[in-house]
Design an enzyme around this catalytic site. Structure first.
Site, mmCIF file in Angstrom:
data_model
loop_
_atom_site.group_PDB
_atom_site.id
_atom_site.type_symbol
_atom_site.label_atom_id
_atom_site.label_comp_id
_atom_site.label_asym_id
_atom_site.label_seq_id
_atom_site.Cartn_x
_atom_site.Cartn_y
_atom_site.Cartn_z
ATOM 1 N N CYS A 119 72.488 -6.624 -35.597
ATOM 2 C CA CYS A 119 73.928 -6.838 -35.902
ATOM 3 C C CYS A 119 74.770 -5.629 -35.523
ATOM 4 O O CYS A 119 75.957 -5.770 -35.262
ATOM 5 C CB CYS A 119 74.197 -7.146 -37.360
ATOM 6 S SG CYS A 119 72.831 -7.328 -38.428
HETATM 7 N N1 LIG Z 1 69.820 -9.074 -40.585
HETATM 8 C C1 LIG Z 1 70.597 -8.125 -41.106
HETATM 9 O O1 LIG Z 1 70.226 -6.974 -41.258
HETATM 10 C C2 LIG Z 1 71.985 -8.454 -41.582
HETATM 11 C C3 LIG Z 1 72.601 -7.587 -42.472
HETATM 12 C C4 LIG Z 1 73.873 -7.896 -42.941
HETATM 13 C C5 LIG Z 1 74.507 -9.045 -42.480
HETATM 14 N N2 LIG Z 1 73.891 -9.866 -41.583
HETATM 15 C C6 LIG Z 1 74.615 -11.077 -41.178
HETATM 16 O O2 LIG Z 1 74.113 -12.166 -41.962
HETATM 17 C C7 LIG Z 1 74.138 -13.391 -41.224
HETATM 18 C C8 LIG Z 1 72.747 -13.989 -41.160
HETATM 19 O O3 LIG Z 1 71.919 -13.102 -40.451
HETATM 20 P P1 LIG Z 1 70.329 -13.104 -40.562
HETATM 21 O O4 LIG Z 1 69.871 -11.793 -39.997
HETATM 22 O O5 LIG Z 1 69.877 -13.504 -41.929
HETATM 23 O O6 LIG Z 1 69.962 -14.284 -39.555
HETATM 24 P P2 LIG Z 1 68.523 -14.958 -39.358
HETATM 25 O O7 LIG Z 1 68.502 -15.465 -37.967
HETATM 26 O O8 LIG Z 1 67.442 -14.033 -39.824
HETATM 27 O O9 LIG Z 1 68.538 -16.175 -40.390
HETATM 28 C C9 LIG Z 1 69.426 -17.228 -40.314
HETATM 29 C C10 LIG Z 1 68.763 -18.484 -40.847
HETATM 30 O O10 LIG Z 1 69.735 -19.534 -40.870
HETATM 31 C C11 LIG Z 1 69.109 -20.733 -40.447
HETATM 32 N N3 LIG Z 1 70.152 -21.663 -40.000
HETATM 33 C C12 LIG Z 1 70.751 -21.735 -38.781
HETATM 34 N N4 LIG Z 1 71.682 -22.701 -38.784
HETATM 35 C C13 LIG Z 1 71.688 -23.238 -40.033
HETATM 36 C C14 LIG Z 1 72.435 -24.278 -40.654
HETATM 37 N N5 LIG Z 1 73.382 -24.946 -39.991
HETATM 38 N N6 LIG Z 1 72.154 -24.581 -41.940
HETATM 39 C C15 LIG Z 1 71.187 -23.908 -42.621
HETATM 40 N N7 LIG Z 1 70.446 -22.909 -42.074
HETATM 41 C C16 LIG Z 1 70.698 -22.587 -40.802
HETATM 42 C C17 LIG Z 1 68.154 -20.276 -39.363
HETATM 43 O O11 LIG Z 1 67.152 -21.253 -39.111
HETATM 44 C C18 LIG Z 1 67.608 -18.976 -39.970
HETATM 45 O O12 LIG Z 1 66.479 -19.219 -40.782
HETATM 46 C C19 LIG Z 1 74.733 -12.998 -39.858
HETATM 47 O O13 LIG Z 1 76.125 -13.178 -39.902
HETATM 48 C C20 LIG Z 1 74.408 -11.516 -39.743
HETATM 49 O O14 LIG Z 1 75.296 -10.853 -38.870
HETATM 50 C C21 LIG Z 1 72.630 -9.605 -41.141
#
Ligand SMILES: NC(=O)c1ccc[n+]([C@@H]2O[C@H](COP(=O)([O-])OP(=O)(O)OC[C@H]3O[C@@H](n4cnc5c(N)ncnc54)[C@H](O)[C@@H]3O)[C@@H](O)[C@H]2O)c1
Length: 306
Positions: free
Chosen positions: A283
């Protein structure tokens, strides 16, 4: 009418007041949407704090894994998943009909260097189609200032026929999880919380303060959305800077590590960053583009520094 029966009448008349009561007593069912690096640890924290939880995830294999007590996220162990109490995992959005509080944690990628909110729109539409009066919806995904008001609220309203801020509460609260590190536990990391209206904000703050030790309230979702982008832009710019300093230090015959260690003894006005490959989590490289894109799209100019 006694005070107590008057209060009960009020609660029945006002679905958001009833929700406030369900949050206070931890009877509210919480749905977490998107069980990845952000959503799964959040689900575990919410469940541990005593709320019944529904985990909703579009990836069937992930749902099956969690139902079998197996984690696929490094920060959460199989034992932690297996120990969850009053938690259900679903791939069918119909399960969302039973949720009082909905936390949306789906990905916000870039497509062609442009913020791509297609997944957020899809998830929010699914929430909207199962929304009833007296619910609280909070977006946790990282995004540009204005998303909650301009993108999330209209989709929820058109899918549900309800009005945000009056029939249901809407908020934004960015996730600050630090994957792979156990220094900053989710419950111990201050959580920025905002709402579409004062009432939405108070409901969201009341929910998060049952899960997270310190809740930081900001005036509107735009400040909360911007705060997250500031944090990650700050980190990206400083890591880029320290990597550039490392290159010039080598050419100047300076030991960059000794120079940085010396600089980091300053107790004010300096925060240490260290050279290394890449900039950290995926991110960090994406989020500043959400900010620069928004400035270009809304204001028509480019931010040179970012
Ligand atoms: N990974 C990090 O360190 C971090 C930290 C802070 C914020 N974020 C933010 O948090 C958000 C999520 O990131 P992440 O790293 O958890 O992503 P990720 O890819 O690890 O997880 C996302 C999950 O959502 C699921 N998904 C996709 N479409 C969906 C839908 N329509 N309905 C239900 N589930 C669905 C996916 O299958 C996946 O399991 C992003 O906006 C990211 O920028 C991430």
């Amino acid at each position: 009418m006694t005070t107590e029966s008057a209060r009960r009448t009020d609660v029945r008349a006002d679905p958001l007041e009833e929700l406030a009561e369900r949050i206070r007593t931890k009877q509210a069912t919480v749905a977490v949407i998107g069980l990845g690096y952000v959503g799964l640890p959040l689900l575990v924290s919410v469940a541990r704090s005593g709320f019944p939880v529904i985990g909703f995830e579009v990836d069937d294999a992930r749902v099956e894994s969690l139902r079998a007590g197996r984690s696929y996220v490094g920060d959460i162990t199989d034992a932690e998943v297996a120990a969850l109490d009053r938690v259900e995992f679903h791939a069918d959005p119909a399960a969302l009909a039973g949720a009082d509080v909905v936390l949306i944690c789906v990905p916000t990628p870039l497509t062609d260097h442009t913020p791509d909110l297609a997944i957020v729109r899809e998830a929010v539409d699914a929430v909207g189609r199962h929304l009833a009066p007296g619910r609280l919806v909070v977006l946790e995904s990282t995004t540009y200032p204005g998303t909650t008001e301009e993108v999330v609220a209209p989709i929820l309203e058109s899918a549900s026929g309800l009005t945000a801020g009056r029939d249901f509460a809407l908020g934004y609260s960015p996730e600050r999880i630090d994957p792979g590190q156990d220094l900053h536990r989710l419950e111990e990391t201050p959580k920025i919380v905002s709402g579409l209206t004062d009432r939405c904000r108070d409901l969201a703050a009341s929910f998060y303060s049952q899960v997270i030790q310190v809740v930081v309230v900001v005036p509107s979702p735009r400040e909360a959305e911007m705060a997250k982008l500031i944090e990650n832009t700050f980190r990206q710019v400083n890591i880029a800077l320290v990597n550039e300093l490392a290159v010039m230090a080598r050419d100047l015959h300076v030991d960059i590590w000794e120079a940085l260690r010396a600089a980091s003894t300053k107790p004010f006005g300096y925060m240490p960053f260290w050279p290394g490959p890449g900039v950290g989590g995926h991110c960090i490289a994406i989020d500043p583009s959400y900010l620069s894109w928004r400035v270009g799209q809304q204001l028509g100019y480019r931010i040179g520094f970012i």
